[in-house]
Design an enzyme around this catalytic site. Structure first.
Site, PDB file in Angstrom:
ATOM      1  N   SER A 211       0.815  -1.217   0.000  1.00 36.54           N
ATOM      2  CA  SER A 211       0.000   0.000   0.000  1.00 36.54           C
ATOM      3  C   SER A 211       0.849   1.267   0.000  1.00 36.54           C
ATOM      4  O   SER A 211       0.389   2.326  -0.413  1.00 36.54           O
ATOM      5  CB  SER A 211      -0.927   0.015   1.211  1.00 36.54           C
ATOM      6  OG  SER A 211      -0.165   0.040   2.393  1.00 36.54           O
ATOM      7  N   ASP A 455      -2.960   6.428  12.327  1.00 40.27           N
ATOM      8  CA  ASP A 455      -2.182   5.660  11.342  1.00 40.27           C
ATOM      9  C   ASP A 455      -0.859   6.397  11.121  1.00 40.27           C
ATOM     10  O   ASP A 455      -0.829   7.471  10.519  1.00 40.27           O
ATOM     11  CB  ASP A 455      -2.993   5.573  10.040  1.00 40.27           C
ATOM     12  CG  ASP A 455      -2.262   4.840   8.911  1.00 40.27           C
ATOM     13  OD1 ASP A 455      -1.024   4.660   9.004  1.00 40.27           O
ATOM     14  OD2 ASP A 455      -2.929   4.464   7.922  1.00 40.27           O
ATOM     15  N   HIS A 458       0.942   5.236   6.835  1.00 44.60           N
ATOM     16  CA  HIS A 458       0.648   5.806   5.514  1.00 44.60           C
ATOM     17  C   HIS A 458       0.798   7.326   5.534  1.00 44.60           C
ATOM     18  O   HIS A 458       0.884   7.930   6.606  1.00 44.60           O
ATOM     19  CB  HIS A 458      -0.769   5.390   5.093  1.00 44.60           C
ATOM     20  CG  HIS A 458      -0.907   3.907   4.954  1.00 44.60           C
ATOM     21  ND1 HIS A 458      -1.364   3.091   5.965  1.00 44.60           N
ATOM     22  CD2 HIS A 458      -0.586   3.087   3.928  1.00 44.60           C
ATOM     23  CE1 HIS A 458      -1.339   1.823   5.557  1.00 44.60           C
ATOM     24  NE2 HIS A 458      -0.865   1.798   4.328  1.00 44.60           N
TER      25      HIS A 458
END
Ligand SMILES: *[C@@H]1O[C@H](CO)[C@@H](O)[C@H](O)[C@H]1NC(C)=O
Ligand SMILES: *[C@@H]1O[C@H](CO)[C@@H](O)[C@H](O)[C@H]1NC(C)=O
Ligand SMILES: *[C@@H]1O[C@H](CO)[C@@H](O)[C@H](O)[C@H]1NC(C)=O
Ligand SMILES: *[C@@H]1O[C@H](CO)[C@@H](O)[C@H](O)[C@H]1NC(C)=O
Length: 479
Positions: A211, A455, A458
């Site tokens: 990702s 998070d 990311h």
């Protein structure tokens, strides 16, 4: 599906809360725990990310066309088990010569090859100039530049997945968008979207990995798409493959989901968060057959190998009833993966026409104590980069960096290393934190404590990953 999604929150599971208690005693365990939490975020995120795309493009195993088909079948037959070891597997480069002949013809013997830049090599595909002699573009500092950054607005790029649209999800500041990377001993060439698109005319560019690589992929599309009129561009997802097409240019920029590059039991584009992860040795052609014919490849793979101190390697096939599993240290397992990648590149990429990039480890910011912050914090609420130029987060393993550079130094087809780890390590402020689409409802406990669900893996777009592509641009055209 529900349980998969909710299990991405490690703090709610009994085993991690008992770990949490122990962390009061041990900073090492705390670091480990933070890492586990963020890796959990990573898996949950990937699931959600792809799941989100699937909502727009429903999976259709029977969809015709070359880019679908067996990708939907989690584990296909074994005819390509041995292919990875066979020299006849891929098309030999240029004119049927062996890897060695083809490469030596262009590059001279490996002794003649310079280790820095393109010195000593023949013409490098796509190059239009040379990087400044002796300048390491990855060594530098972040400077504030309100006028030149960001390079596009979040609201102007419809391709950003809702996991990365931080403004839309309420991030109160935009500070993270205004930093420009300044190498210490030269300047980066200005990103020229026209040049990039023209160079891709009639070509395919593909990002392959997890990702984080998807984030860099989307950044590239955001940097380019405004040059292409509506109606002449499209983005479609077919299971593991996402394809952005610039019709007038007959160009595609693609992303292929393969978190380990090798075949693993986490390859399903929708349900890939499995508890007992297995990576199959010698299996790179399983995915690699979908990368053949690509002109510019950009690989990454890191965090998925890092969930513990060992990795389970499957030596036979996923169909074997009794599985032959070997447990390797993370470094050894990763080395095995890098060797497979180098072999694949040597067999399938032509150094006269193609370019291969590899993006180094993307750092995480799960423990603010590492940069002298308060205990119990993480990237949440951070609005400025770390200023200490020697800062290096503990989860960017230096031993892995060594494994990568050893493996690539032996490659007969040059692999350009995008060494973004140090420059990204400074960017505790650039993560999506809590400002992203949440795929499962947050509990009152989480809402009361944003640090618990931030998070710190990311990155918001626009943001840090645009710089990774500026560096790719620099190395592509000015090697
Ligand atoms: C960008 O690249 C195009 C195509 O090569 C060129 O014509 C143009 O002058 C470049 N722009 C800048 C600002 O360098
Ligand atoms: C379009 O690009 C592909 C490579 O991606 C190439 O094989 C094909 O010949 C191109 N078609 C035209 C009409 O230029
Ligand atoms: C985050 O920043 C806000 C505003 O500066 C502050 O009120 C809040 O306490 C901070 N939260 C944490 C967890 O540091
Ligand atoms: C990448 O950069 C870091 C720090 O700038 C350096 O320590 C490391 O050796 C570099 N890795 C490679 C493979 O060049």
């Amino acid at each position: 599906m529900k349980s998969l999604l909710s299990s991405s929150s490690a703090s709610s599971s009994p085993s991690s809360s008992s770990l949490m208690r122990k962390t009061r005693l041990s900073p090492y365990l705390f670091a480990l725990l933070s890492f586990i939490v963020f890796v959990s975020v990573l898996y949950g995120e990937d699931l959600a990310c792809i799941f989100g795309q699937q909502l727009q493009v429903p999976p259709s195993p029977t969809r015709p066309g070359p880019r679908t088909g067996e990708l939907t079948v989690p584990s296909v037959s074994s005819p390509n088990v041995e292919r990875d070891k066979s020299r006849t597997a891929g098309a030999p480069p240029a004119g049927g010569a062996t890897d060695e002949e083809a490469v030596n013809g262009i590059l001279g013997s490996s002794d003649q090859r310079s280790s820095s830049g393109a010195g000593g090599r023949g013409p490098v595909p796509f190059a239009i100039g040379r990087g400044e002699e002796g300048c390491d573009v990855f060594s530098g500092k972040w400077v504030r530049d309100e006028s030149a950054r960001p390079m596009y607005e979040e609201s102007e790029c419809p391709y950003i997945q809702p996991q990365l649209t931080c403004q839309e999800h309420g991030r109160p500041d935009r500070d993270y968008q205004h930093w420009r990377w300044q190498p210490h001993s030269c300047s980066l060439p200005r990103f020229n979207a026209t040049l990039m698109l023209e160079s891709l005319r009639g070509k395919r560019m593909m990002y392959v990995g997890d990702s984080l690589n998807r984030g860099q992929y989307v950044s590239m599309i955001c940097l380019l798409h405004s040059l292409i009129p509506e109606g002449s561009k499209s983005m479609e997802t077919f299971d593991s493959l996402t394809v952005f097409t610039a019709k007038d240019y007959n160009a595609t920029i693609e992303f292929y989901w393969a978190p380990f590059l090798l075949e693993s039991n986490s390859d399903n584009a929708v349900i890939h968060r499995v508890t007992d992860r297995l990576v199959r040795k010698g299996s790179i052609n399983k995915h690699g057959k979908h990368w053949k014919g690509v002109d510019i490849l950009v690989f990454n793979t890191y965090l998925w190998w890092m969930s513990g101190v060992t990795v389970k390697i499957l030596k036979g096939s996923f169909e074997d009833e009794v599985k032959d599993v070997e447990v390797l240290s993370t470094d050894d397992a990763y080395r095995m993966g890098m060797k497979s990648l180098v072999r694949w590149v040597q067999r399938n990429m032509d150094p006269k026409k193609n370019r291969v990039f590899f993006t180094s480890m993307s750092p995480t910011h799960g423990n603010s104590e590492e940069w002298g912050g308060e205990s119990g914090g993480n990237c949440y609420n951070q609005t400025t980069p770390i200023e200490d130029l020697n800062y290096w987060g503990s989860d960017s393993r230096k031993s892995i960096m060594r494994v990568i550079s050893e493996a690539f130094s032996k490659s007969k087809v040059p692999i350009t290393f995008l060494n973004i780890t140090q420059l990204s390590n400074y960017r505790r402020d650039a993560h999506t934190m809590i400002y992203k689409k949440q795929w499962s409802p947050l509990t009152p406990e989480q809402l009361a404590n944003p640090v618990s669900y931030a998070d710190c893996v990311h990155w918001c777009l626009p943001g840090l990953q645009d710089t990774w592509n500026e560096l790719l641009f620099a190395k592509l055209f000015y090697p």
